[in-house]
Write a protein that holds these residues in place. Structure first.
Motif, PDB file in Angstrom:
ATOM      1  N   THR B 385       0.870  -1.189   0.000  1.00 13.12           N
ATOM      2  CA  THR B 385       0.000   0.000   0.000  1.00 13.12           C
ATOM      3  C   THR B 385       0.893   1.221   0.000  1.00 13.12           C
ATOM      4  O   THR B 385       1.758   1.390   0.836  1.00 13.12           O
ATOM      5  N   SER B 386       0.701   2.075  -0.941  1.00 14.72           N
ATOM      6  CA  SER B 386       1.614   3.194  -1.112  1.00 14.72           C
ATOM      7  C   SER B 386       1.361   4.246  -0.041  1.00 14.72           C
ATOM      8  O   SER B 386       0.344   4.235   0.643  1.00 14.72           O
ATOM      9  N   ARG B 389      -2.100   6.145  -0.145  1.00  8.06           N
ATOM     10  CA  ARG B 389      -3.324   5.717   0.542  1.00  8.06           C
ATOM     11  C   ARG B 389      -3.426   6.407   1.896  1.00  8.06           C
ATOM     12  O   ARG B 389      -4.473   6.903   2.292  1.00  8.06           O
ATOM     13  N   ARG B 390      -2.311   6.437   2.585  1.00  9.34           N
ATOM     14  CA  ARG B 390      -2.255   7.082   3.886  1.00  9.34           C
ATOM     15  C   ARG B 390      -2.582   8.566   3.778  1.00  9.34           C
ATOM     16  O   ARG B 390      -3.328   9.106   4.590  1.00  9.34           O
ATOM     17  N   THR B 391      -2.010   9.180   2.766  1.00 10.98           N
ATOM     18  CA  THR B 391      -2.282  10.612   2.555  1.00 10.98           C
ATOM     19  C   THR B 391      -3.770  10.836   2.319  1.00 10.98           C
ATOM     20  O   THR B 391      -4.367  11.778   2.852  1.00 10.98           O
ATOM     21  N   LEU B 392      -4.368   9.966   1.506  1.00 13.32           N
ATOM     22  CA  LEU B 392      -5.793  10.115   1.224  1.00 13.32           C
ATOM     23  C   LEU B 392      -6.615   9.959   2.499  1.00 13.32           C
ATOM     24  O   LEU B 392      -7.569  10.697   2.731  1.00 13.32           O
ATOM     25  N   GLN B 393      -6.232   8.991   3.323  1.00  9.42           N
ATOM     26  CA  GLN B 393      -6.990   8.774   4.563  1.00  9.42           C
ATOM     27  C   GLN B 393      -6.882   9.974   5.482  1.00  9.42           C
ATOM     28  O   GLN B 393      -7.856  10.388   6.117  1.00  9.42           O
ATOM     29  N   GLN B 475      -0.477   8.667  -8.028  1.00 11.54           N
ATOM     30  CA  GLN B 475       0.919   8.356  -7.711  1.00 11.54           C
ATOM     31  C   GLN B 475       1.463   7.497  -8.834  1.00 11.54           C
ATOM     32  O   GLN B 475       0.860   6.478  -9.192  1.00 11.54           O
ATOM     33  N   GLN B 480      -5.706   6.828  -7.344  1.00 15.23           N
ATOM     34  CA  GLN B 480      -6.241   6.114  -6.186  1.00 15.23           C
ATOM     35  C   GLN B 480      -7.354   6.930  -5.553  1.00 15.23           C
ATOM     36  O   GLN B 480      -7.275   8.157  -5.516  1.00 15.23           O
ATOM     37  N   GLU B 482     -10.168   7.238  -2.235  1.00 15.41           N
ATOM     38  CA  GLU B 482     -10.624   6.829  -0.917  1.00 15.41           C
ATOM     39  C   GLU B 482     -12.052   7.352  -0.746  1.00 15.41           C
ATOM     40  O   GLU B 482     -12.280   8.554  -0.893  1.00 15.41           O
TER      41      GLU B 482
END
Lengths: 390, 614
Positions: B385-386, B389-393, B475, B480, B482
């Motif tokens: 998981t790039s 994903r964390r940034t989006l969350q 990315q 991606q 969310e």
């Protein structure tokens, strides 16, 4: 009551988890190549209400007898389901004392038993209509505690006639004298007749119903198709034929899978053993007519099978390769097919693709040919057919 | 301890004991499935909480009855922006608007605890008030993973107990985390929290079998909380998510043997050296999907649309201290974030080594076939998981805590909802879109505009504080997305939405009458009643037999006898029907269904009888 346990959101989840636990100990029940959905579709059509974790037909009566007994005299304190549990644990000893110990649930672990007969038989009892209320064991317990399950007349006597409120079929016979202190796996004629009648009523037209109506017991076989079954209708015979061919055809894939692992581990003995088994498989397959998959898929669709398109593709591919079954060990494409399938199903835990996952192989994984719950079904059917005799 | 067959159902654990009713409930969760929360009020009723095949109940009448009675007693604190989007819009969700309270954790990280604290009031006044505490490892979702449930029953006493204080502080800290997220904490909620936080100090807890002491360890609800998993001679860690640094720390602190049970996909991401010092490392392997499991025939529930997850999700630390076993259960994974930043709750239980110690626990899992030895590869797997994903969350969380909405009537076309951002977050290259849960059309969120977004909603029952939020970014050229549900504080939301949803569901006479039967039949025939209602919903009216006992008009619905029975046995239950009829009446003004005349007359008679009885 304060507890520390595992958690389930719903009953269906819990049942599944309990079955997982029951079957994990038996290493040959693992279906390494993801054919479970097809297997379940055939098994549900052939033998509904049966499951691999069931043992002896007597439990189809012992469990409802226990619950009904508590319904008639609800406990004054404590959860009703805890009283049931207490009785179920006592039943283990009573059954062992009776003599026929084969298939006593809890015969090995005794009082430490976690998966009680009532959990094992709950859904089968529902399927056969012996339990006619939907709901979980806990809901039954709460209904009993609220005094909602049987009605009492003005004298405080239980009104048995009002079976609408009891969770159990009004036609359930009374247990023998001495129940629950004395209990046996041996069925009386009326017990066998009752289960037979329930099967015929709720599972008409199934192979299960046909066999339940046999008058004489038979020599047990490893697979249902090994029995001589003149009484099957052509539709039933078709179903069995497709189930059989699927089981036999795909067994080659399971054997080849284990063969490949034996090779990877450089285990000469196992490699030879599996090679021999594969030669026998190939010889048998060569002698049989080709598998008509189109009909099989149509049949499975009618049965509501939940297999995925990927599974169909795998089966098609294997079937195609197996036209030349004799090349199973020499042609790389067979092993490639199996390896790709395992990868598709298990991803990073695919043993043939990832060395790290390989350590979990113990010499045999899913080698047993699919038998569609025949082993536990046959045993229980023989119990029914033998009811009343020795 | 934790033999695989030791299991409990969530709704069973939330249900009041006999002769008690649910008074108040405060829950916490990280991720949330609103459809799972929809079922929680069922636990406090006698209605069935499993459907025919054992799955979660889908019957809208059962849900409506339970929600009308109990949704207002529930406050659920959840991490803002971690709520999933339901597959289809369910109008009943409007009943949950006041129950859902998004929060933001004070130290960064995530709001991670999975707790329920319930207050049960006795039916008989001479009985004591009872409490129940659930400390789970699963969020309020339909995930099918191996999770633990610690269920503690307790009685409210006159004396406070020192070890309840951390639990009380944890509960008391919740409203501030909600306010920090822009959530309005109304007085009823604050009073609920105040009461529970005060009373829980005086609860005497029963301990599970084999344990003799307990301590509560909330983490991250304020600064200065410490990792409680210390001073142990031996340790077994069971956790799905593990971090190399925390493992190294624990290895350094434990003098005796240290063992780990984890998930295959996570263990392979560790550096092999991280595991070298462990005396055993096992994969928790439940063989999901691969065993000969009997599957019931069931119609797939629209909620459980997710791929069936399986595998380990429990977080348990089993240690030894002196001659005791010490067990920590709760929400904390074996990662640094759990012990430094997240809000978590762990409970420490002290008990017998023989029953609850490391050897007994591990042996139990091993004998059940749930453990497979783990062999580390040469190089760890990269994290698939790039960072995106964390940034989006995180962006979803920031937006969730910043949105506010305003509702106004819109010139005969319905209602206009406009949204603003309290503090516009920096989104950088990311884009965001919103839609009300009831509508399909997405609109862009223009960070720098005012309002940032707006909608016209034609029907009052579709006006809701729940919106779907979509945050997207690229990315390496790959897009991606969310998607989460956010709960936006709405100013000027019209009254009568609950009534409108109720009236819509009961939009014909048959349904209304039969629903009243459901309200009366809080016992034996609840199942039967609901089945009849199902028949009506699917248009199979013709099949349902009409028992001719005390009919009401010519519909054949036997309302008279149950009404009289209830009037005699439990007249307070009739208040609920009073409320229902008032709601339907109010909503009916919009051209919806009116109460049938014969029911109106019957009800007037019943009301007069009640007045007479008083």
């Amino acid at each position: 009551m304060s507890t520390l346990t595992w958690l389930d959101f719903s009953d269906v989840e819990r049942k599944r988890a309990l079955q997982v636990v029951e079957l994990l100990g038996r290493k040959d029940t693992r279906d390494e190549l993801g054919l479970g959905a097809v297997r379940d579709a055939f098994a549900n059509a052939l033998f509904p209400g049966m499951s691999t974790v069931q043992r002896r037909a007597a439990y189809f009566l012992i469990v409802p007898w226990t619950f009904r007994m508590i319904e008639r005299r609800p406990p004054r304190s404590g959860a009703a389901i805890e009283h049931v549990r207490w009785h179920e644990l006592r039943t283990i000893d009573a059954l062992l004392a009776d003599g026929d110990r084969d298939g006593v649930i809890g015969g090995r672990v005794g009082q430490g038993l976690r998966q009680l007969p009532s959990m094992i038989y709950w859904s089968g009892l529902g399927r056969l209509g012996i339990r006619h209320s939907d709901g979980t064991r806990e809901q039954w317990s709460r209904a009993v505690e609220r005094g909602l399950v049987v009605t009492h007349d003005d004298d405080g006597q239980v009104v048995l006639g009002d079976s609408r409120t009891s969770w159990w079929d009004a036609g359930l016979p009374e247990p023998p004298e001495g129940f629950p202190q004395e209990v046996s796996l041996h069925l009386r004629p009326q017990d066998g007749e009752y289960v037979r009648a329930r099967i015929i009523d709720r599972c008409p037209g199934t192979v299960l119903a046909v066999l339940a109506q046999r008058e004489r017991p038979w020599e047990p076989t490893a697979f249902p198709w090994e029995l001589d079954l003149p009484e099957l209708t052509s539709k039933q015979a078709d179903l069995l034929r497709h189930a059989r061919r699927f089981s036999e055809r795909m067994n080659g894939a399971a054997l080849l899978y284990n063969h490949a692992l034996a090779v990877a581990f450089e285990d000469a003995l196992l490699t030879d053993t599996y090679a021999g088994a594969l030669e026998m498989w190939a010889a048998r397959e060569a002698a049989l007519p080709l598998m008509e998959l189109e009909e099989t898929w149509a049949m499975l669709e009618r049965l509501g099978s939940r297999h995925t398109p990927r599974t169909s593709r795998f089966v098609e591919r294997w079937n195609e390769l197996a036209r030349d079954a004799g090349s199973v060990l020499s042609d790389r494409r067979f092993t490639d097919c199996v390896r790709e399938r395992e990868l598709e199903v298990k991803h990073k835990q695919a043993r043939l693709s990832f060395p790290a996952a390989r350590e979990t192989w113990r010499g045999a994984a899913g080698v047993d040919q699919l038998e569609y719950r025949w082993s536990s079904t046959q045993r229980q059917l023989l119990d029914i057919v033998r009811a009343g005799r020795n | 301890m934790l033999a695989p067959g030791d299991r409990r159902l969530l709704l069973d654990a939330l249900a009041p004991p006999t002769d008690y009713r649910l008074d108040e409930a405060v829950g916490t969760t990280y991720t949330l499935d609103l459809l799972a929360l929809l079922r929680v009020p069922l636990a406090a009723t006698a209605l069935p909480w499993a459907d025919r095949s054992g799955g979660p109940v889908n019957n809208p009448f059962a849900l409506l009855a339970a929600l009308r009675q109990n949704a207002k007693r529930v406050s659920l604190f959840c991490h803002a922006g971690a709520t999933s989007v339901p597959g289809g819009y369910v109008p009943l969700l409007v009943f949950l608007e006041d129950a859902v309270l998004p929060v933001t954790p004070p130290l960064g990280g995530v709001f991670h605890p999975k707790v329920w604290l319930l207050r049960f009031a006795p039916v008989r006044e001479e009985d004591p008030v009872r409490y129940r505490l659930l400390v789970l490892s699963r969020n309020l979702t339909f995930d099918r993973t191996w999770d633990t449930a610690l269920v503690l029953d307790g009685e409210l006493t006159g004396r406070p107990s020192a070890n309840n204080r951390p639990l009380s502080e944890f509960v008391a800290a919740l409203p501030a985390m909600a306010t920090a997220a822009g959530t309005e904490v109304v007085s009823e909620v604050q009073e609920r929290v105040d009461r529970l936080a005060a009373e829980v100090r005086r609860v005497a807890w029963d301990l599970p079998q084999g344990f003799d002491a307990l301590d509560f360890h909330p983490l991250g609800h304020r600064s200065g909380t410490r990792n409680p998993v210390r001073d142990l001679r031996r340790l077994l860690i069971v956790a799905p998510f593990v971090g190399g640094d925390l493992l190294a720390k624990l290895v350094g602190e434990v003098s005796g043997d240290i063992r780990l049970v984890g998930r295959f996909n996570e263990l392979i991401r560790l550096e092999p050296e991280a595991l070298e010092a462990f005396d055993s490392v096992d994969v928790f392997d439940d063989g999901a999907g691969l065993l000969d499991i009997e599957e019931e025939e069931r119609t797939p529930s629209p909620d459980a649309a997710n791929v069936e997850l399986a595998g380990l999700h429990a977080k348990v630390f089993v240690g030894e201290r002196g001659k005791h076993a010490v067990v920590f259960v709760g929400s904390a994974n074996a990662t640094g974030a759990a012990f430094r930043q997240n809000v978590e709750l762990l409970v420490e239980l002290r008990g017998s080594r023989k029953q609850h110690g490391i050897d007994a626990t591990r042996k139990g899992l091993e004998e059940a076939g749930l453990l497979q030895p783990f062999v580390a590869g040469d190089t760890p797997e990269k994290n698939s998981t790039s960072g995106l994903r964390r940034t989006l969350q995180q962006a979803a969380h920031r937006l969730a805590t910043a949105l506010v909405g305003q509702v106004a009537e819109h010139a005969g076309l319905g209602w206009r909802v406009t949204l603003e951002l309290r503090r516009p977050p920096e989104l950088g290259e990311l884009t965001a879109q919103l839609r009300p849960l009831a509508l399909d059309q997405w609109r862009s969120v223009e960070i720098n505009a005012s309002p940032v977004c707006g909608f016209v909603i034609p029907h009052v029952a579709s006006v809701s504080a729940f919106f779907a939020l979509r945050v997207a970014g690229r990315q390496d050229g790959e897009l991606q997305v969310e998607e989460v549900t956010v709960r936006v504080p709405l100013d000027g939301a019209p009254d009568g939405r609950l009534e409108a949803v109720t009236a819509e569901l009961l939009n014909d006479r048959d349904r209304l009458l039969r629903f009243i039967l459901v309200l009366l039949a809080d016992d034996v025939d609840a199942d039967g009643m609901l089945d009849e209602l199902e028949h009506i919903l699917s248009g199979r009216d013709g099949d349902a037999p009409a028992p001719a006992r005390g009919t009401l008009g010519d519909s054949g619905i036997p309302l008279l006898e149950p009404l009289l029975k209830t009037l005699h046995r439990d007249p307070d239950r009739l208040d609920e029907i009073d409320r229902l009829l008032a709601d339907v009446e109010r909503a009916g003004g919009d051209g919806g269904v009116l109460i049938p005349d014969d029911l109106r007359q019957l009800w007037a008679t019943i009301t007069a009888l009640r007045a007479g009885e008083r």
